[in-house]
Design an enzyme around this catalytic site. Sequence first.
Site, PDB file in Angstrom:
ATOM      1  N   HIS A   3      17.402  32.172  43.058  1.00 57.00           N
ATOM      2  CA  HIS A   3      18.787  32.062  43.538  1.00 57.00           C
ATOM      3  C   HIS A   3      19.535  30.867  42.939  1.00 57.00           C
ATOM      4  CE1 HIS A   3      17.682  34.609  47.355  1.00 57.00           C
ATOM      5  NE2 HIS A   3      17.779  35.330  46.262  1.00 57.00           N
ATOM      6  N   ASN A  49       4.302  31.721  58.341  1.00 53.46           N
ATOM      7  CA  ASN A  49       5.590  31.684  59.036  1.00 53.46           C
ATOM      8  C   ASN A  49       5.314  31.657  60.545  1.00 53.46           C
ATOM      9  OD1 ASN A  49       8.203  32.281  60.071  1.00 53.46           O
ATOM     10  ND2 ASN A  49       8.722  33.340  58.173  1.00 53.46           N
TER      11      ASN A  49
HETATM   12  P1  OAD Z   1      15.787  32.416  56.256  1.00 51.81           P
HETATM   13  O1  OAD Z   1      16.571  31.379  56.976  1.00 51.81           O
HETATM   14  O2  OAD Z   1      16.308  33.809  56.310  1.00 51.81           O
HETATM   15  O3  OAD Z   1      14.300  32.431  56.833  1.00 51.81           O
HETATM   16  C1  OAD Z   1      13.575  31.244  56.995  1.00 51.81           C
HETATM   17  C2  OAD Z   1      12.214  31.600  57.555  1.00 51.81           C
HETATM   18  O4  OAD Z   1      11.448  30.420  57.598  1.00 51.81           O
HETATM   19  C3  OAD Z   1      12.245  32.178  58.975  1.00 51.81           C
HETATM   20  O5  OAD Z   1      11.504  33.393  59.007  1.00 51.81           O
HETATM   21  C4  OAD Z   1      11.564  31.092  59.813  1.00 51.81           C
HETATM   22  O6  OAD Z   1      10.761  31.629  60.859  1.00 51.81           O
HETATM   23  C5  OAD Z   1      10.694  30.410  58.783  1.00 51.81           C
HETATM   24  N1  OAD Z   1      10.375  29.007  59.072  1.00 51.81           N
HETATM   25  C6  OAD Z   1      11.125  28.087  59.724  1.00 51.81           C
HETATM   26  N2  OAD Z   1      10.501  26.892  59.730  1.00 51.81           N
HETATM   27  C7  OAD Z   1       9.332  27.062  59.056  1.00 51.81           C
HETATM   28  C8  OAD Z   1       8.252  26.187  58.717  1.00 51.81           C
HETATM   29  N3  OAD Z   1       8.255  24.903  59.067  1.00 51.81           N
HETATM   30  N4  OAD Z   1       7.210  26.719  57.997  1.00 51.81           N
HETATM   31  C9  OAD Z   1       7.204  28.024  57.651  1.00 51.81           C
HETATM   32  N5  OAD Z   1       8.203  28.886  57.946  1.00 51.81           N
HETATM   33  C10 OAD Z   1       9.252  28.413  58.644  1.00 51.81           C
HETATM   34  O7  OAD Z   1      15.596  31.904  54.763  1.00 51.81           O
HETATM   35  P2  OAD Z   1      15.228  32.754  53.472  1.00 51.81           P
HETATM   36  O8  OAD Z   1      14.290  33.844  53.804  1.00 51.81           O
HETATM   37  O9  OAD Z   1      14.828  31.774  52.422  1.00 51.81           O
HETATM   38  O10 OAD Z   1      20.287  33.201  49.707  1.00 51.81           O
HETATM   39  O11 OAD Z   1      16.627  33.364  53.109  1.00 51.81           O
HETATM   40  C11 OAD Z   1      16.750  34.135  51.944  1.00 51.81           C
HETATM   41  C12 OAD Z   1      18.093  33.915  51.325  1.00 51.81           C
HETATM   42  O12 OAD Z   1      19.120  34.157  52.288  1.00 51.81           O
HETATM   43  C13 OAD Z   1      18.351  32.489  50.872  1.00 51.81           C
HETATM   44  O13 OAD Z   1      17.787  32.194  49.600  1.00 51.81           O
HETATM   45  C14 OAD Z   1      19.838  32.439  50.844  1.00 51.81           C
HETATM   46  C15 OAD Z   1      20.143  33.130  52.144  1.00 51.81           C
HETATM   47  O14 OAD Z   1      21.375  33.712  52.275  1.00 51.81           O
HETATM   48  C16 OAD Z   1      21.283  32.757  48.934  1.00 51.81           C
HETATM   49  O15 OAD Z   1      21.866  31.733  49.164  1.00 51.81           O
HETATM   50  C17 OAD Z   1      21.573  33.643  47.773  1.00 51.81           C
END
Ligand code: OAD
Length: 258
Positions: free
Chosen positions: A123, A218
């Site tokens: 990204h 997660n």
């Molecule tokens: P999300 O915010 O959708 O998901 C974050 C995940 O991390 C959740 O499932 C939480 O449960 C988990 N989480 C939180 N704290 C944690 C920890 N300490 N250890 C492990 N897991 C933990 O973020 P992404 O999946 O990265 O795109 O989101 C994908 C994309 O959506 C991003 O790259 C961004 C966003 O819109 C763009 O900006 C293009």
Amino acid sequence: MESRPAFPPGLLDTLATARHIAVLTGAGISAESGIPTFRDAQTGLWAQYDPQELATPWALRQNPGLVWSWYEWRRSLVRKAKPNPGHRALVELEDLVPHFTLITQNVDGLHQAAGSRHVIELHGNIMRTRCADCGRQVKTWEPPPKGQVPACPHCHGVLRPDVVFFGEPLPSEALEKALEAAIHCDVMLVVGTSAVVEPAASLPRYALQAGASVVEVNPQETPLSPLVHYRLAQPAGHVLPALVQTLKERLARLQGGR
Ligand code: OAD
């Protein structure tokens, strides 16, 4: 000393015999560095801000000043952030397997700051800037009048962060390399992602179809959870260092013939 988590039976053997480990990370791995995730209830960015207004090509056309200032705020968070033990554990893991691929959806550069060498950024990177009009990457620009967006020094176009907005294609080379790794890895670790944003969310599914073991790290369940072979439902900064340390010990025993 803090006790190590117990790992599911078979996980250590699977990792110890893997020739190629791929890792897909999301915002959760940087949460313990103080960078907000997107979809966590209450604390996630998309619980407080509307992505349509801030992270789309439409938003950039309609309100470039708002988009620029929101990303400047996020850059200020990234400048203050440091890699955490989860990022550092992945640096160590890279040295334990013959072939290792780190794919991230994060734009914060913390894997590289921790020392990971070959990071595939799906990204983009929030600390880079490019021109929305001529596409060139830009390192310096004249400060704009308050509330306005700086102009491209080459073509006077609108400058923007070099990240992927909703509705935009991913950088093709990064996506190709990520797909390649998903199809060829023996194990994929999926760390800190809600696994809902495509095409990244499909990478673990391709890995599963190709016969890889998939491990999800997660604390919360995701749409991927029912499909994976192993789930470590703890914060990455806690469980990844313990996993890598235990793997190191297992490999040392195997090499010592015990
Ligand atoms: P999300 O915010 O959708 O998901 C974050 C995940 O991390 C959740 O499932 C939480 O449960 C988990 N989480 C939180 N704290 C944690 C920890 N300490 N250890 C492990 N897991 C933990 O973020 P992404 O999946 O990265 O795109 O989101 C994908 C994309 O959506 C991003 O790259 C961004 C966003 O819109 C763009 O900006 C293009």
